[in-house]
Design a protein around this motif. Structure first.
Motif, PDB file in Angstrom:
ATOM      1  N   LEU A   1       8.909 113.170  77.171  1.00 42.09           N
ATOM      2  CA  LEU A   1       9.790 112.265  78.086  1.00 42.09           C
ATOM      3  C   LEU A   1       9.568 112.472  79.627  1.00 42.09           C
ATOM      4  N   TYR A   2       9.120 113.902  80.137  1.00 42.82           N
ATOM      5  CA  TYR A   2       9.143 114.362  81.542  1.00 42.82           C
ATOM      6  C   TYR A   2       7.617 113.672  81.864  1.00 42.82           C
ATOM      7  N   ARG A   3       6.704 113.813  80.865  1.00 41.75           N
ATOM      8  CA  ARG A   3       5.296 113.543  81.037  1.00 41.75           C
ATOM      9  C   ARG A   3       5.238 112.143  81.258  1.00 41.75           C
ATOM     10  N   LEU A   4       6.044 111.251  80.516  1.00 40.81           N
ATOM     11  CA  LEU A   4       6.029 110.005  80.516  1.00 40.81           C
ATOM     12  C   LEU A   4       6.379 109.392  82.048  1.00 40.81           C
ATOM     13  N   ASN A   5       7.583 110.312  82.406  1.00 45.71           N
ATOM     14  CA  ASN A   5       8.016 109.853  83.685  1.00 45.71           C
ATOM     15  C   ASN A   5       6.988 109.987  84.834  1.00 45.71           C
ATOM     16  N   ASP A   6       6.134 111.154  84.876  1.00 44.58           N
ATOM     17  CA  ASP A   6       5.065 111.132  85.739  1.00 44.58           C
ATOM     18  C   ASP A   6       4.051 109.936  85.578  1.00 44.58           C
ATOM     19  N   LEU A   7       3.929 109.643  84.268  1.00 47.47           N
ATOM     20  CA  LEU A   7       3.041 108.321  84.035  1.00 47.47           C
ATOM     21  C   LEU A   7       3.757 107.137  84.804  1.00 47.47           C
ATOM     22  N   VAL A   8       4.890 106.784  84.382  1.00 46.12           N
ATOM     23  CA  VAL A   8       5.703 105.672  84.988  1.00 46.12           C
ATOM     24  C   VAL A   8       5.443 105.562  86.363  1.00 46.12           C
ATOM     25  N   GLU A   9       5.445 106.815  87.190  1.00 51.08           N
ATOM     26  CA  GLU A   9       5.346 106.610  88.507  1.00 51.08           C
ATOM     27  C   GLU A   9       3.761 106.192  89.222  1.00 51.08           C
ATOM     28  N   MET A  10       3.015 106.801  88.351  1.00 54.54           N
ATOM     29  CA  MET A  10       1.604 106.433  88.466  1.00 54.54           C
ATOM     30  C   MET A  10       1.341 104.963  88.266  1.00 54.54           C
ATOM     31  N   ALA A  11       1.838 104.447  87.163  1.00 51.68           N
ATOM     32  CA  ALA A  11       1.595 103.007  86.759  1.00 51.68           C
ATOM     33  C   ALA A  11       2.352 102.177  87.687  1.00 51.68           C
ATOM     34  N   GLU A  12       3.380 102.605  88.518  1.00 54.26           N
ATOM     35  CA  GLU A  12       3.949 101.766  89.493  1.00 54.26           C
ATOM     36  C   GLU A  12       3.118 101.806  91.012  1.00 54.26           C
ATOM     37  N   GLN A  13       2.546 103.066  90.908  1.00 51.50           N
ATOM     38  CA  GLN A  13       1.647 103.171  92.237  1.00 51.50           C
ATOM     39  C   GLN A  13       0.464 102.203  91.906  1.00 51.50           C
ATOM     40  N   GLU A  14      -0.149 102.036  90.946  1.00 49.28           N
ATOM     41  CA  GLU A  14      -1.346 101.320  90.404  1.00 49.28           C
ATOM     42  C   GLU A  14      -0.835  99.758  90.854  1.00 49.28           C
ATOM     43  N   ASN A  15       0.220  99.540  90.400  1.00 46.50           N
ATOM     44  CA  ASN A  15       0.797  98.258  90.793  1.00 46.50           C
ATOM     45  C   ASN A  15       0.725  98.060  92.170  1.00 46.50           C
ATOM     46  N   ARG A  16       1.469  98.693  92.977  1.00 47.17           N
ATOM     47  CA  ARG A  16       1.562  98.637  94.389  1.00 47.17           C
ATOM     48  C   ARG A  16       0.143  98.443  94.948  1.00 47.17           C
ATOM     49  N   MET A  17      -0.761  99.273  94.435  1.00 48.49           N
ATOM     50  CA  MET A  17      -2.028  99.168  95.134  1.00 48.49           C
ATOM     51  C   MET A  17      -2.739  97.892  94.570  1.00 48.49           C
ATOM     52  N   LEU A  18      -2.614  97.657  93.240  1.00 46.74           N
ATOM     53  CA  LEU A  18      -3.342  96.032  93.194  1.00 46.74           C
ATOM     54  C   LEU A  18      -2.637  95.077  93.934  1.00 46.74           C
ATOM     55  N   ASN A  19      -1.460  95.327  94.449  1.00 47.53           N
ATOM     56  CA  ASN A  19      -0.850  94.270  95.108  1.00 47.53           C
ATOM     57  C   ASN A  19      -0.986  94.307  96.535  1.00 47.53           C
ATOM     58  N   ALA A  20      -1.782  95.531  96.982  1.00 47.97           N
ATOM     59  CA  ALA A  20      -1.750  95.839  98.469  1.00 47.97           C
ATOM     60  C   ALA A  20      -3.030  94.716  98.957  1.00 47.97           C
ATOM     61  N   LYS A  21      -2.797  94.462 100.109  1.00 49.08           N
ATOM     62  CA  LYS A  21      -3.582  93.394 100.825  1.00 49.08           C
ATOM     63  C   LYS A  21      -4.864  94.307 101.517  1.00 49.08           C
ATOM     64  N   GLN A  22      -4.526  95.743 101.946  1.00 54.60           N
ATOM     65  CA  GLN A  22      -5.439  96.433 102.818  1.00 54.60           C
ATOM     66  C   GLN A  22      -6.233  97.189 101.754  1.00 54.60           C
ATOM     67  N   GLY A  23      -7.223  97.939 102.245  1.00 55.19           N
ATOM     68  CA  GLY A  23      -7.950  99.043 101.573  1.00 55.19           C
ATOM     69  C   GLY A  23      -6.844 100.100 101.157  1.00 55.19           C
ATOM     70  N   VAL A  24      -7.157 100.760 100.097  1.00 53.88           N
ATOM     71  CA  VAL A  24      -6.494 101.984  99.685  1.00 53.88           C
ATOM     72  C   VAL A  24      -7.150 103.206  99.767  1.00 53.88           C
ATOM     73  N   PRO A  25      -6.639 104.641 100.300  1.00 52.26           N
ATOM     74  CA  PRO A  25      -7.259 105.583 100.683  1.00 52.26           C
ATOM     75  C   PRO A  25      -7.474 106.237  99.256  1.00 52.26           C
ATOM     76  N   LEU A  26      -8.729 106.752  99.306  1.00 60.53           N
ATOM     77  CA  LEU A  26      -9.281 107.382  97.801  1.00 60.53           C
ATOM     78  C   LEU A  26      -8.741 108.352  97.154  1.00 60.53           C
ATOM     79  N   GLU A  27      -7.765 109.186  97.857  1.00 61.56           N
ATOM     80  CA  GLU A  27      -6.999 110.153  97.237  1.00 61.56           C
ATOM     81  C   GLU A  27      -5.847 109.338  96.339  1.00 61.56           C
ATOM     82  N   ASP A  28      -5.451 108.149  96.557  1.00 61.67           N
ATOM     83  CA  ASP A  28      -4.506 107.408  95.657  1.00 61.67           C
ATOM     84  C   ASP A  28      -5.042 106.793  94.561  1.00 61.67           C
ATOM     85  N   MET A  29      -6.439 106.868  94.260  1.00 61.97           N
ATOM     86  CA  MET A  29      -7.061 106.368  93.097  1.00 61.97           C
ATOM     87  C   MET A  29      -6.686 107.080  91.934  1.00 61.97           C
TER      88      MET A  29
END
Ligand SMILES: [Zn+2]
Length: 851
Positions: free
Chosen positions: A763-791
């Protein structure tokens, strides 16, 4: 108040009572009809028409014994009033005196003057079978639907007395449209009318009557032929009465009580007055010192004080102008609208009241809350369907301008100066509000008069007593406010009927506020749906073993546990600590989860537009009144009964108008939010344009109230900013339909946990993955470039696969395990890519329930 004003107001209120009586087929003796038809009925195409007017006269004589004696007195009224009450009420279709003409005009203004005729095919219906149509299903913000759908409705209201159970529209095809349904309704009305007290204190009686009439006529269509039957007889009667009283005063004071002047639609004869309390939230959530113990009572008391202030400010204005309290068309959620005569003395009375109220608020509420009053003048012709929308717009603009005006600090400087002098050196400052000078000590805590009053209100509200609003010197025994409201209104909680005080004129208002506990029996005094539901301890809670073990569990201090036990007294409101305890989950005699409160804040989206242009061309003051009252009923009448029945541990901080603020055990609030959304949707006939947004936040019971209020408000605001018709929880905003799908995700996860397919660590591991999936979503919707470490977040899929294969379904073997792992992986991958961060909603609920 001038006797004639009251007489005109009540007669106007009674003008259509014949419609109710006629439909109920009360007997009309042949000789009575023959003697009176020419008096009350106009002639149309050689025949007497508008038979309900004859019935209005007949029924007033028929039930004369149940009505105040003045009604049959010849000399009732001031000046040269020669009209009998019955003629005044019943001659509105055949008027012959100035006062009768006033009621005729008020009747027409109330329904928008020239009633637009609906298309043919409608008027041929038998009028007794017609049921009241909802306004909500026609609301359309483009205005088109509202105009197109004037001839048919798929919904109607049941022809029954108003109660939480009959408030909802039903499918027209399922409605009982029997013509005989009117008779039992009438009989019940007459039976209750007989019990209404205070016939000799006419103003009081009139307000009681108004409540009773609302119960029995709110679902009766006012007009049934050649018009859309969507205005209730109740709202039509009440607006007609308010308009008639104002009209009479206008003509009396301009010495123009003659037919020609009365029938002139162009002079601006009315003032539409709007009052609004500002700073309500600041006031309710203002913070002081150590108040935790009495917090629930204090907040409830403050919230109720706001209702009292609004009710009584409107009342004071009416009293100062000299119009009955029924001139106030609606009073809810800190706002009111009333109709006054457009006379200098009325405008002066409004200004004087506004100043007096604000001075009192400055003195006692430190300026945290203030009353703003605005008004706009209106002619009869402004109430036509064509011009009414711009009249409403003018009123709204006036209110907005008023809001921008600041309170005159110079004017109130004197008040503040004397306020600072009023501190007692020994007692110091109040520990509850942290603002006002303390007046005494309770339980070793210094308290000011106002906070003491609020606790008194909060404590007594739950006791199912009546509220007597009296003159300050009424001398009623028992508790009372230390600071009568506006220095004018004392509040006492009483049982009994207060006959003596009514007779002496000291009883100003007499209210039943516990609408939620009185579903079935009608109240015979004035009903004010002001008291939201608050959970209280019952006798069964006193020695309840289960409750005992619940309160003793956990690692709280012994001191706190003892306090929780001591607070259990029959009839006492549950404290926020108790409500948080109820969030725990019992499993095999042990309690799990976090002890927290859930706060649900919600309000209707685009309310201004719904009322402004939602009804297209078909607008009138009666329609606005009907729809406002119906909107308010969902929050002020239905909600308390729902909480009492299905969510008994939920505390109402406020609910009314178009919004609510509820506090309860956090686990229940998700379900409650969903339930309310479903019910509200049903309430507005599934109209997708009338929606509401909500925010839910979680809190520890000891958290400062202003912080709670801010977090809840931020959550609600996030729903609004994301496009409305949404709910926000755990910082994530979703559409309501998604919430239902996420509930299914929760069920699936719980099933996996219980069957051993998944462990807690996963459950707790899933929670980390949820946050990653959300971050990916934000990145895909971002208009500007994304810093490499966020990849890094892009790796959630591979990490999910890795951890599911490694840890899931360990209780199974071989093919079975492979199948289960594949299915779980597929589901989780789909959830994360579709819902992204919103997966927090089911996940965090499960984690918090099991912590
Ligand atoms: Zn205080």
């Amino acid at each position: 108040m001038d006797d004639t004003v009251l007489k005109v107001a009540i007669a106007a209120y009674f003008h259509d009572i014949g419609k109710f009586a006629e439909r109920a087929k009360i007997p009309l003796p042949q000789d009575y009809a023959e003697r009176n038809e020419s008096l009350y009925q106009p002639v149309y195409q050689g025949k007497y028409s508008h038979k309900h007017a004859l019935f209005s006269a007949a029924v007033i004589e028929h039930i004369a014994g149940l009505l105040p004696a003045q009604f049959s007195k010849a000399g009732w009224g001031e000046g040269e009033v020669t009209d009998s009450f019955v003629n005044l009420a019943a001659k509105h279709h055949n008027p012959s005196t100035p006062l009768q003409h006033i009621i005729t005009i008020a009747d027409r203004v109330s329904s928008g003057l020239d009633r637009e005729k609906a298309d043919t095919g409608y008027s041929v219906r038998e009028y007794r079978n017609v049921r009241l149509w909802p306004l909500f299903d026609r609301v359309d913000l483009s205005g088109k639907k509202a105009d197109a759908e004037r001839n048919e409705s798929a919904f109607c209201y049941p022809l029954k007395p108003l109660s939480p159970d009959t408030l909802f529209p039903i499918n027209a095809s399922e409605a009982d449209t029997g013509a005989s349904n009117y008779a039992p309704l009438w009989d019940a009305f007459v039976a209750d009318l007989e019990k209404v007290p205070h016939k000799k204190a006419l103003q009081l009686w009139f307000e009681h009557f108004d409540s009773l009439y609302m119960r029995y006529t709110a679902h009766i269509p006012s007009a049934t032929v050649e018009t859309v039957p969507d205005i209730s007889l109740y709202d039509h009667s009440r607006t007609t009465s308010a308009l008639a009283a104002a009209l009479y005063l206008y003509h009396r004071d301009t010495s123009s009580l003659n037919e020609t002047a009365i029938r002139d639609y162009e002079p601006q004869k009315f003032l539409l007055v709007r009052g609004e309390f500002h700073g309500i939230q600041n006031f309710i959530f203002s913070e002081g010192g150590s108040t935790a113990k009495s917090l629930a009572k204090l907040l409830r008391g403050r919230s109720f004080a706001v209702s009292l202030l609004t009710e009584l400010a409107a009342d004071l204005i009416c009293t100062e102008i000299g119009i009955p309290a029924t001139a106030c068309l609606l009073n809810a959620a800190g706002k009111f609208t009333l109709i006054a005569p457009n006379m200098p003395h009325a405008a002066a009375a409004i200004k004087k009241t506004e100043e007096a109220c604000n001075e009192w608020l400055m003195r006692h509420y430190c300026g945290e809350a203030s009353l703003g009053i605005s008004y706009t003048a209106a002619a009869c012709s402004d109430f036509t369907e064509k011009r009414y929308p711009s009249l409403m717009l003018k009123l709204i603009r006036a209110a907005e301008e008023q809001k921008c005006r600041k309170i005159d600090l110079n004017r109130h400087g004197g008040v503040m100066a004397s306020f600072l002098d009023s501190f007692d050196n020994e007692l110091g400052i109040c520990r509850f509000c942290g603002k006002r000078p303390a007046r005494k000590r309770i339980d070793n805590q210094e308290i000011c008069g106002i906070c003491d009053d609020h606790i008194y209100l909060g404590e007594n509200l739950v006791r199912d007593k009546r509220i007597a609003v009296t003159a300050p010197d009424a001398g009623i025994e028992g508790g009372k406010l230390s600071e009568p409201i506006f220095g004018t209104y004392q509040i006492a909680f009483v049982s009994g009927n207060m006959h003596q005080e009514a007779q002496s004129g000291k009883l100003l208002r007499f209210w039943e506020v516990n609408s939620n506990t009185n579903n079935e029996a009608a109240s015979i005094i004035t009903v004010k749906a002001l008291n939201g539901y608050v959970p209280v301890f019952t006798a069964d809670d006193l020695y309840n073993e289960q409750l005992l073990s619940l309160l003793l569990c956990g690692d709280k201090s012994d001191q706190l546990k003892i306090e929780l036990l001591e607070a259990i007294r029959e009839g006492a409101p549950k404290t926020f600590h108790h409500l948080a305890k109820h969030a725990l989950r019992e499993q095999n005699g042990k309690y799990a989860g976090i002890e927290a409160l859930g706060v649900l804040k919600a309000d209707v989206d685009r309310l201004g537009q719904i009322f402004g242009k939602g009804l297209g061309k078909s607008q009138s003051i009666s329609r606005t009144a009907t729809m406002s009252r119906q909107m308010n009923n969902f929050f002020a009448v239905y909600l308390p009964s729902l909480l009492q029945r299905a969510y008994p541990d939920t505390y109402t901080l406020f609910a009314g108008g178009d919004d609510l603020f509820l506090i309860g055990p956090w686990r229940q609030m998700f379900d409650l939010a969903w339930r309310l959304r479903e019910d509200f949707s049903r309430y507005v006939c599934g109209n997708g344009q009338i929606t509401f947004s909500a925010g839910i936040s979680l809190h520890k019971p000891g958290e400062p109230v202003h912080a709670i209020a801010e977090t809840a408000e931020t959550a609600l605001q996030q729903s609004k900013d994301s496009g409305r018709n949404r709910v926000t929880m755990f910082g994530m905003t979703v559409k309501w339909d998604e919430l239902r799908l996420l509930a299914q995700v929760k069920e699936t996860l719980e099933r996996w946990l219980e069957s051993g397919l998944m462990n807690k660590a996963m459950l707790y591991r899933l929670n980390d993955l949820v946050e990653m999936a959300e971050q990916e979503n934000r990145m895909l919707n971002a208009k500007q470039g994304v810093p490499l470490e966020d990849m890094e977040c892009l790796k959630w899929r591979s990490r999910l696969k890795y951890s599911v294969i490694r840890t899931a379904a360990k209780n199974l073997k071989g093919e079975d395990r492979n199948d289960a792992v594949q299915k779980m992986l597929q589901s989780m991958e789909q959830w994360l890519s579709v819902y992204r961060g919103a997966c927090r909603i089911p996940l965090w609920q499960i984690i918090y329930e099991r912590r």
